[in-house]
Design an enzyme around this catalytic site. Structure first.
Site, PDB file in Angstrom:
ATOM      1  N   HIS A  53      -0.558   7.603   3.656  1.00  0.00           N
ATOM      2  CA  HIS A  53       0.792   7.401   4.174  1.00  0.00           C
ATOM      3  C   HIS A  53       1.716   8.438   3.545  1.00  0.00           C
ATOM      4  O   HIS A  53       1.812   8.517   2.314  1.00  0.00           O
ATOM      5  CB  HIS A  53       1.319   6.016   3.807  1.00  0.00           C
ATOM      6  CG  HIS A  53       0.396   4.889   4.174  1.00  0.00           C
ATOM      7  ND1 HIS A  53       0.170   4.497   5.480  1.00  0.00           N
ATOM      8  CD2 HIS A  53      -0.371   4.067   3.421  1.00  0.00           C
ATOM      9  CE1 HIS A  53      -0.675   3.478   5.496  1.00  0.00           C
ATOM     10  NE2 HIS A  53      -1.027   3.208   4.248  1.00  0.00           N
ATOM     11  N   ALA A  70       0.811  -1.215   0.000  1.00  0.00           N
ATOM     12  CA  ALA A  70       0.000   0.000   0.000  1.00  0.00           C
ATOM     13  C   ALA A  70       0.847   1.269   0.000  1.00  0.00           C
ATOM     14  O   ALA A  70       0.314   2.365   0.122  1.00  0.00           O
ATOM     15  CB  ALA A  70      -0.919  -0.004   1.224  1.00  0.00           C
ATOM     16  N   ASN A 103       2.011  -2.794   8.065  1.00  0.00           N
ATOM     17  CA  ASN A 103       3.002  -3.524   7.269  1.00  0.00           C
ATOM     18  C   ASN A 103       3.821  -2.549   6.431  1.00  0.00           C
ATOM     19  O   ASN A 103       5.011  -2.769   6.192  1.00  0.00           O
ATOM     20  CB  ASN A 103       2.292  -4.529   6.366  1.00  0.00           C
ATOM     21  CG  ASN A 103       1.623  -5.614   7.182  1.00  0.00           C
ATOM     22  OD1 ASN A 103       2.287  -6.490   7.713  1.00  0.00           O
ATOM     23  ND2 ASN A 103       0.308  -5.540   7.320  1.00  0.00           N
TER      24      ASN A 103
END
Ligand SMILES: NC(=O)C1=CN([C@@H]2O[C@H](COP(=O)(O)OP(=O)(O)OC[C@H]3O[C@@H](n4cnc5c(N)ncnc54)[C@H](OP(=O)(O)O)[C@@H]3O)[C@@H](O)[C@H]2O)C=CC1
Ligand SMILES: O=C([O-])CC(=O)C(=O)O
Length: 267
Positions: free
Chosen positions: A218, A120, A188
């Site tokens: 993020h 991601a 992760n």
């Protein structure tokens, strides 16, 4: 290359669908799921073929590549026998690698390989390149809609009612390495960033439960002697699992295509 998928959830099912539709050089040979009947029913309702649903420990039989896309505590169950057999193992639950350093030793001994997709996250190519020089600092700030943090032990330990959050709440600040136990299914990306760059102990992380965002957001910042970088990815949560961004299975598919491709682009 024959591919077996250890997991048939938000990540595994999307990868299986793409392989079932057909990708040159790649062939799906097996999947795993905790509910075998449901997995078979899902395949018979839309797939061209119903693939064998195997126990996690047997995925390497007849496969060249085993993709781990299960809850992280099952990484060892999937990866150890596959690496002992010298297979390529694609690890989506990157955070679980921290508790299983012996897997890399097995790979080194047997010629197996562990590949961690970008998942991601954006920018691991440039982070890896910068890490060949001198990197001063790497930080990642993660903001998720509160539902994307549900079930995390760290949230339960805080006693935070995610349904009642009306403004951004800082849920963690510190090294990426120390966060994964509290957020095993949410961070992760931070571990993958640490492994790509300067290590998870030096990679600093903030985690926000943020009702003002609709996407898993993020932001990476890196300072090095070759470049400074700021990169933000706003990932759309998948329909099946709001903790997991839709881009994650696409990243796995892109990685699998690289394995079979005559030309490879990017670091
Ligand atoms: N690296 C990254 O950027 C990202 C990593 N992740 C991580 O990827 C992993 C997979 O995520 P996601 O697909 O969303 O997870 P899901 O919860 O949607 O799917 C998990 C799958 O594992 C299967 N499973 C669970 N227990 C067993 C078992 N004992 N034997 C066989 N199969 C089992 C489930 O079976 P069933 O279908 O029967 O329930 C399900 O198919 C997670 O660890 C997640 O944290 C997620 C997003 C980004
Ligand atoms: O999908 C995301 O935004 C990231 C994620 O869940 C993880 O890193 O585990």
């Amino acid at each position: 290359m024959k591919v077996a998928l250890g997991g048939f959830g938000a990540v595994g099912r999307a990868v299986a669908e793409a392989l079932d539709r057909g990708i040159d050089g790649l062939e799906l040979v097996a999947v795993s799921a905790s509910d075998r009947a449901r997995a078979e029913a899902r395949m018979s309702g839309g797939f061209r073929k119903v693939y064998p649903v195997k126990p996690l420990e047997e995925l390497q039989d007849g496969a060249d590549v085993v993709v781990e896309c299960c809850p992280g505590h099952l990484l060892e169950t999937i990866a150890r026998p596959a690496l002992e057999a010298g297979r390529i193992v694609v690890v989506v639950s990157a955070g679980a690698l921290l508790a299983n350093p012996h897997l890399e030793e097995i790979a080194a001994r047997t010629g197996g390989r562990i590949l961690v997709p970008s998942g991601a996250l954006a920018g691991l190519d440039a982070v890896r390149a910068a890490a060949e020089g001198t990197v001063e600092s790497v930080t990642i700030s993660t903001r998720k809609p509160p539902a994307g943090l549900k079930g995390a032990p760290a949230i339960e330990a805080m006693g935070l009612d995610l349904d009642a959050v009306t403004e951004p709440v800082l849920c963690y600040a510190g090294p990426a390495e120390d966060a994964i136990a509290g957020f095993p299914a949410n961070l992760n990306v931070a571990v993958a960033l640490g492994l790509a760059g300067i290590g998870t102990a030096r990679t600093m992380l903030e985690v926000w439960a943020d009702p003002t965002v609709e996407r898993n957001t993020h932001t990476i910042r890196l300072v090095s002697d070759s470049a400074t970088m700021t990169m933000t990815i706003e990932g759309i949560p998948s329909d099946d699992n709001p903790r997991t961004g839709r881009i994650t299975p696409l990243s796995v598919i892109a990685l699998l295509k690289r394995l079979a491709a005559p030309m490879v682009i990017g670091t």
